[in-house]
Write a protein that holds these residues in place. Structure first.
Motif, short mmCIF file in Angstrom:
data_model
loop_
_atom_site.label_atom_id
_atom_site.label_comp_id
_atom_site.label_asym_id
_atom_site.label_seq_id
_atom_site.Cartn_x
_atom_site.Cartn_y
_atom_site.Cartn_z
N LYS A 164 0.84 -1.20 0.00
CA LYS A 164 0.00 0.00 0.00
C LYS A 164 0.87 1.25 0.00
N GLU A 165 1.91 1.24 0.83
CA GLU A 165 2.80 2.41 0.92
C GLU A 165 3.53 2.64 -0.40
N LYS A 166 4.01 1.57 -1.01
CA LYS A 166 4.75 1.72 -2.26
C LYS A 166 3.84 2.14 -3.40
N GLU A 167 2.63 1.60 -3.45
CA GLU A 167 1.68 2.01 -4.48
C GLU A 167 1.39 3.50 -4.38
N ALA B 85 2.58 6.45 -7.14
CA ALA B 85 1.35 6.73 -7.90
C ALA B 85 1.53 7.84 -8.91
N ALA B 86 2.37 8.82 -8.60
CA ALA B 86 2.50 10.00 -9.46
C ALA B 86 3.91 10.13 -10.03
N GLU B 87 4.54 8.99 -10.35
CA GLU B 87 5.88 9.03 -10.93
C GLU B 87 5.80 8.97 -12.45
N ILE B 88 6.89 9.35 -13.10
CA ILE B 88 6.96 9.32 -14.57
C ILE B 88 6.68 7.90 -15.07
N VAL C 90 -0.14 20.46 -18.82
CA VAL C 90 0.74 20.79 -17.71
C VAL C 90 -0.14 20.86 -16.46
N LEU C 91 0.13 19.97 -15.52
CA LEU C 91 -0.58 19.97 -14.24
C LEU C 91 0.34 20.63 -13.22
N VAL C 92 -0.15 21.71 -12.61
CA VAL C 92 0.67 22.40 -11.63
C VAL C 92 -0.09 22.55 -10.32
N PHE C 93 0.56 22.14 -9.24
CA PHE C 93 0.02 22.35 -7.90
C PHE C 93 0.65 23.64 -7.37
N TRP C 94 -0.19 24.59 -6.96
CA TRP C 94 0.31 25.89 -6.53
C TRP C 94 -0.56 26.42 -5.41
N THR D 141 -2.15 12.28 -2.61
CA THR D 141 -1.99 11.22 -3.60
C THR D 141 -0.79 11.50 -4.51
N TYR D 142 -0.61 12.77 -4.84
CA TYR D 142 0.51 13.17 -5.71
C TYR D 142 1.80 13.42 -4.92
N ASN D 143 1.78 13.18 -3.62
CA ASN D 143 2.95 13.38 -2.75
C ASN D 143 3.48 14.81 -2.86
N ILE D 144 2.58 15.78 -2.86
CA ILE D 144 2.99 17.18 -2.95
C ILE D 144 3.43 17.69 -1.58
N ASN D 145 4.67 18.12 -1.49
CA ASN D 145 5.18 18.70 -0.24
C ASN D 145 5.81 20.06 -0.47
N ALA D 146 5.67 20.58 -1.67
CA ALA D 146 6.17 21.93 -1.98
C ALA D 146 5.41 22.46 -3.18
N THR D 147 5.25 23.76 -3.23
CA THR D 147 4.61 24.40 -4.38
C THR D 147 5.54 25.48 -4.94
#
Length: 456
Positions: free
Chosen positions: A314-317, A321-324, A352-356, A421-427
């Motif tokens: 589960k952790e690895k999936e 999940a959001a890798e190239i 282009v998907l951008v988290f901001w 889900t996308y492992n976003i930790n910075a914008t």
């Protein structure tokens, strides 16, 4: 007489409950002030004890030098086997050694711990370290003669090769004899390469022999070898160093073949499970999603269900999940009463998907640059996912500045489900998607987005 008997009894008792110690000196001293001792069990580290590293001094090379020192008293029931002293969490931050009911003492350089370690106490470790040093010298002699011949076959080197070959076998036999009935005996008998009795004529023959005999002396049922770093290091050598291709596609194929070869040598399904998990961790450092998927789909998922760590899966999936190479995780939003989903967008060839966030200074500098740049890219659309605590500022900003984009509001900021889900930790965080929403790039900042898109 009674007093003498009591004294003798106490003396004998003190020996029966005596505990061994592990003592180390670190030169030069390092900033870390802690050390953790583990016992190795398969690919796992079992906590034994921890201590602080103290400032100390030691007589080295005819002068007093500042060092770090530590000492740990082992539990009375400490098991014999392989141990690891860890003094930092990243890089080369540990030393491995053997424990077999004797005090162990050593000194090492923290920047090259395993290469520099020198034992001052412990018959087992002293002998094994000396073996490694000596066998390396004679093996390098064989290799140097072999390579010299391959470079110039006119040179007569048969006699020199046979002499080096004989010296190697003599050295190996000597240490196998000296280590009999010792813990290190199994490691010494499993360590040597199998060399050809005569000099080989081509590089393919030379490398072929190394590969074909690589596992001949490795016993994957031997508990002492399994419960050490020995076999895992050999596995890494075989997969990452012995088998190498210049072409990236060929290397991926080679990885799969070597992984299959390694796992075919392991009969224990429990140990095989741990080795697969270990290899997934190794390929994680390369971000090699293709091989990680291969390990899961072709090997791990085919193990008995009770040997598959569901939490690990589960952790690895989630992590990948959001890798190239992955299809971008789906999400939905509404605009002007119309519902949208990332997966069903069909208004562009690429995205282009951008988290901001409106509260991010870097975003407020880069998002306008991205908006201006994308005006000339009619076949590429932007999906701007804003991580906000509330909607008002975002609504006003997008209305005034981000016309023509797919603007998505993600409340709860870092705790937003899609962001996690996308492992976003910075914008800002960027993803470039193809028409099918497959992630084809993860640029670090706007200039990287611009460079990537201009090359399309």
């Amino acid at each position: 007489m009674l007093r003498k008997l009591i004294a003798l009894f106490l003396l004998i008792s003190s020996f029966t409950i005596a505990q061994n110690t592990v003592k180390g000196y670190i030169s030069p001293n390092l900033k870390s002030d802690w050390l953790i001792l583990y016992r190795l069990e398969g690919t796992r580290q079992i906590f034994v004890n921890n201590t602080t590293i103290k400032k100390d001094s030691l007589y080295i090379n005819n002068k007093i030098q500042a060092v770090g020192s530590f000492e740990i008293t082992l539990p009375k029931n400490a098991k014999i086997g392989s141990y690891r002293a860890t003094f930092r969490l990243e890089g080369a931050g540990f030393v491995d050694f053997f424990y077999n009911k004797e005090d162990v003492e050593f000194i090492f350089n923290p920047d090259f711990p395993q290469q520099s370690i020198a034992f001052t106490k412990s018959k087992e470790n002293k002998l094994y370290k000396q073996y490694l040093d000596d066998i390396t010298v004679v093996q390098e002699k064989i290799d140097s003669i072999q390579v010299a011949f391959l470079q110039n076959k006119k040179v007569k080197l048969d006699s020199a090769y046979k002499k080096a070959y004989s010296a190697f076998n003599k050295e190996q036999s000597k240490y196998e004899s000296e280590s009999k009935n010792m813990l290190i005996h199994d490691f010494i008998t499993a360590s040597p390469r199998i060399n050809s009795e005569t000099i080989l004529n081509t590089p393919d023959e030379y490398l072929g022999l190394i590969k074909s005999t690589f596992f001949d002396k490795l016993d994957f049922t031997n508990k002492q070898l399994v419960n050490s770093s020995f076999l895992t290091n050999r596995i890494l050598d075989y997969i990452f160093y012995i088998n190498y291709a210049d072409n990236a596609k060929e290397q991926q194929t080679l990885y799969k073949k070597t992984i299959t070869k390694v796992l075919s040598k392991i009969d224990s399904k429990s140990y095989k499970s741990k080795i697969i998990e270990f290899l997934i961790g190794q390929f994680e450092t390369q971000n090699n999603i293709e091989i990680i998927d291969y390990l899961f789909n072709e090997h791990y998922n085919k193990l008995p269900i009770n040997l598959q760590n569901q939490q690990f899966k589960k952790e690895k999936e989630a992590l990948f999940a959001a890798e190239i190479g992955r299809i971008a995780p789906d999400f939905s939003w509404s605009k002007n009463g119309q519902n949208f989903k990332l997966s069903t967008l069909n208004d562009a060839e690429k995205y282009v998907l951008v988290f901001w966030s409106t509260g991010c200074s870097h975003c407020l500098r880069e998002i306008p640059q991205l908006h201006s740049f994308m005006k000339s890219k009619s076949n590429i659309k932007v999906v701007a996912f804003a991580l906000e605590k509330e909607a008002f500022v975002w609504q006003e900003y997008t209305k005034a500045n981000l016309q023509g984009w797919h603007n998505v509001l993600g409340l709860n900021k870092w705790e937003n489900k899609t962001a996690r889900t996308y492992n976003i930790n910075a914008t800002p965080s960027y993803f470039v998607l193809d028409k099918n929403k497959k992630i084809i790039a993860k640029p670090n900042e706007f200039k990287d987005v611009k460079e990537f898109i201009n090359k399309l």
